[in-house]
Write a protein that holds these residues in place. Structure first.
Motif, short mmCIF file in Angstrom:
data_model
loop_
_atom_site.label_atom_id
_atom_site.label_comp_id
_atom_site.label_asym_id
_atom_site.label_seq_id
_atom_site.Cartn_x
_atom_site.Cartn_y
_atom_site.Cartn_z
N VAL A 229 0.83 -1.22 0.00
CA VAL A 229 0.00 0.00 0.00
C VAL A 229 0.86 1.26 0.00
O VAL A 229 0.44 2.32 0.49
N THR A 235 -3.13 3.12 6.38
CA THR A 235 -3.78 2.21 5.42
C THR A 235 -3.43 0.77 5.74
O THR A 235 -4.28 -0.13 5.68
N SER A 238 -5.39 -0.44 8.64
CA SER A 238 -6.80 -0.66 8.31
C SER A 238 -7.04 -2.05 7.70
O SER A 238 -8.19 -2.50 7.61
#
Length: 305
Positions: A229, A235, A238
């Motif tokens: 990512v 991110t 997550s």
């Protein structure tokens, strides 16, 4: 992308192992174990954190357990050094599925030479040639199995091609393939019941998850996931989720890799024959469904000693 890269490495290794494979032993030879003369249960030993937190190796060593011991490659040397050896547990196996060279390091300790041919090493035909070399140095008994990559019934199947290439006078039908669940711990479990015919099969150190309060940035796959990512920390975080384990009464933190392993394992368990009993004795982690029996390890050892 990682899976495809791993398959490329596996094919690279397969081509370099071909002479060893043609002259090698099939894992099917281990299927001839005389069940009447041996205990029909098995313990699969993984490297998950619960094995240290719950002192499971110490419990195993102090028990009267006489069934099969199946180590993941990472746990081979730690088990031997802890006293979990073929002298204490004569039906002793280690399994390697991953094709990466670093696995050879798990077979690179002088203690392996002490037990030599008392250890049965089940190796993927896609294992690193360095692993085969180390097994030879320590005189381990080696047996080959294909990792199932695709649908071998299709004409274009990679597995079909691999098996055609591995047929020889010694192994006219080639080698069997096993579902791996994507990791060596699940492969050990499949080997236990599908090849050895063992049941019940108890799992220790097969967590597929982290403690709920674990620091995400320090978990096993964080760096690898972060690269996918673009290195963004939020991110990456997550991508993690929490699963409530009703048997432990707490949440278990899982990353996408362990979540896949968990789902694959649970799916495989639902497809096993009715005679196969799978016991989660890790006392931790994320593995639970209607076909997985939850039991603490001490109770399993008492029932199967």
């Amino acid at each position: 992308d990682g899976t495809m890269a791993m398959m490329g490495l596996g094919m690279h290794n397969f081509s370099r192992n071909i002479q060893e494979i043609l002259d090698g032993n099939s894992v099917k030879l281990l299927n001839s174990t005389d069940i009447q003369k041996s205990e029909n249960s098995a313990v699969v030993i993984g490297a998950g954190p619960s094995i240290r937190e719950k002192h499971h190796l110490e419990q195993l060593l102090q028990s009267d357990y006489s069934g099969a011991i199946i180590c993941t490659d990472r746990m081979l040397t730690p088990c031997l050094k802890q006293g979990i050896t073929p002298d204490r547990f004569p039906e002793f196996y280690v399994v390697t599925i991953d094709p990466v060279d670093k696995i050879a390091g798990f077979y690179n300790d002088p203690i392996l030479r002490k037990y030599g041919n008392k250890i049965n090493a089940v190796l993927s035909t896609c294992s690193s040639p360095l692993v085969l070399e180390k097994c030879k140095e320590s005189n381990l008994n080696t047996f080959f199995v294909h990792p199932l990559i695709d649908d071998y019934r299709k004409l274009s199947s990679v597995n079909k091609t691999m098996n055609l290439m591995s047929k020889s006078e010694k192994n006219p039908k080639g080698f069997p393939g096993i579902q791996t669940g994507g990791n060596v711990g699940s492969s050990c479990w499949v080997f236990a019941w599908a090849i050895l015919g063992k049941s019940p099969v108890a799992l220790i150190g097969i967590n597929f998850g982290y403690l709920d309060d674990s620091k995400i940035s320090e978990t096993q796959h964080f760096k690898e996931l972060s690269k996918t990512v673009g290195g963004d920390k939020k991110t990456t975080e997550s991508l993690y989720k929490r699963i409530f384990n009703p048997h432990l009464g707490c949440n278990v933190l899982v990353d996408p890799v362990f979540d896949f392993y968990r789902e694959a394992f649970c799916d495989l368990v639902t497809r096993t024959p009715s005679w196969v009993e799978t016991i989660n004795a890790t006392e931790g982690g994320s593995l639970f469904n209607d076909r997985i029996i939850q039991m603490n390890f001490e109770e399993f050892l008492t029932k199967n000693s």
